[in-house]
Design an enzyme around this catalytic site. Structure first.
Site, short mmCIF file in Angstrom:
data_model
loop_
_atom_site.label_atom_id
_atom_site.label_comp_id
_atom_site.label_asym_id
_atom_site.label_seq_id
_atom_site.Cartn_x
_atom_site.Cartn_y
_atom_site.Cartn_z
CB THR A 129 -0.84 0.00 1.30
OG1 THR A 129 -1.76 -1.07 1.24
CG2 THR A 129 -1.57 1.31 1.53
NE ARG B 261 -9.77 -6.29 3.41
CZ ARG B 261 -8.68 -5.52 3.41
NH1 ARG B 261 -8.37 -4.82 2.35
NH2 ARG B 261 -7.91 -5.46 4.47
CB THR C 20 1.13 0.60 5.09
OG1 THR C 20 1.49 -0.72 4.70
CG2 THR C 20 2.28 1.13 5.95
N GLY D 291 -5.47 -4.24 7.24
CA GLY D 291 -6.58 -3.29 7.27
C GLY D 291 -7.64 -3.56 8.33
N1 GLY Z 1 -3.91 -1.61 4.45
C1 GLY Z 1 -4.44 -2.05 3.24
C2 GLY Z 1 -5.57 -2.96 3.38
O1 GLY Z 1 -5.66 -3.68 4.37
O2 GLY Z 1 -6.39 -2.99 2.52
#
Ligand code: GLY
Length: 301
Positions: free
Chosen positions: A175, A203, A225, A228
């Protein structure tokens, strides 16, 4: 006071090549972003330039280079927010090279913050964003094929365990994020991602959820990052913003990282406070980052 700080994801580098590609990629992005910030004098333009360059770089998990979902397609999330609380975000965006531009357009052209699904498709069409069917790169296809094989033999569980498995296999979540401050004191944060590899059922990750993966207010700008789901539950970027009301960016990031560690949250954070102080921290083994402050050379991880 001008400063630009970016990250290119967190996790574990699998090879010296992966490490050096990230190092090269964040250096190029921070140098390009800072030259725009210096020239156009706007934190927004600086952040956008850095993110767009990383969206074009197949090294990173965003734009061209995004990971694949369980079904083998690309669904991207992105968000942008400034210190006046202007914000725009997209979730599950398909076939656009620069999701961050769509997020910016939502911020500037609508009364809404976050678009997804059919409405997002309609918005992209109305605003005339070019569609790009060529975002898949060979190393992401290979990663997907390997994960699909693991899924078939039971090594990779279908419902929600992808992150843990990926973490154990030494995966790097690339990310990207950027935070900047300009001479007017305006702060901007932006994050862009293909999300979690092998994600399912539409998702949506932390990145487009304000306060989770992206946040800015009068006190600072923050981008995250990592994993998530956990970042969302901890509203990690907002937590850093809250600490920046009292502490400089580095201390604020350290406190949030301590919290993340308690919840076994594999992540990384970058932050800039209103005085231009920088904060960088991660619980992951590795994180790629780079920054430039006015009058100084680039500092690269
Ligand atoms: N941090 C990126 C995600 O989990 O989508």
């Amino acid at each position: 006071m001008k400063a630009l700080l970016i990250h290119g994801g967190s996790g574990s580098f699998n090879s010296p090549e992966e490490y050096s590609n990230h190092r090269k990629g964040v250096r190029e992005a921070v140098e390009s972003g800072f030259s725009v910030l210096a020239g156009k004098r706007s934190a927004l333009e600086g952040v956008l330039s850095a993110i767009k360059l990383m969206e074009e770089n197949p090294t990173f998990n965003c734009g061209r280079g995004s990971v694949l979902t369980l079904k083998g397609n690309i669904e991207m999330d992105a968000a942008i927010m400034d210190s006046d609380l202007n914000a725009g975000a997209v979730a599950g965006l398909k076939d656009v090279l620069h999701p961050i531009e769509v997020a910016k357009s939502i911020m500037e052209q609508t009364d809404h913050v976050l678009l997804s699904g059919e409405g997002l498709e309609e918005f992209v069409k109305i605003m005339g964003f070019q569609r790009d069917k060529d975002l898949l790169v060979p190393h992401r296809l290979k990663q997907w094929e390997e994960n699909t094989a693991k899924s078939k033999n039971g090594e990779l569980k279908r419902f929600g365990r992808a992150a843990e498995i990926a973490a154990r296999s030494g995966c790097y979540y690339s990310t990207v994020g950027a935070v900047a401050i300009d001479d007017t004191g305006k702060l901007v944060a932006a994050t862009s991602t293909g999300g979690m590899t092998m994600k399912a059922f539409g998702r949506i990750g932390d990145c487009p959820i304000l306060g989770a993966g992206t946040y800015a207010n009068n006190y600072g700008a923050i981008s995250a990052t990592g994993h998530g789901e956990k970042i969302m539950k901890l509203t990690l970027c907002r937590l850093v913003g809250f600490y920046m009301e009292r502490y400089p960016a580095q201390k604020a990031v350290d406190l949030a990282i301590e919290e993340a560690r308690c919840f076994d949250c594999e992540c990384g954070l970058i932050a800039l406070d209103r005085f231009g102080n920088i904060g960088i921290g991660y619980t992951a083994k590795d994180m790629s980052w780079a920054y430039i402050k006015e009058g100084k050379e680039a500092v690269v991880f």
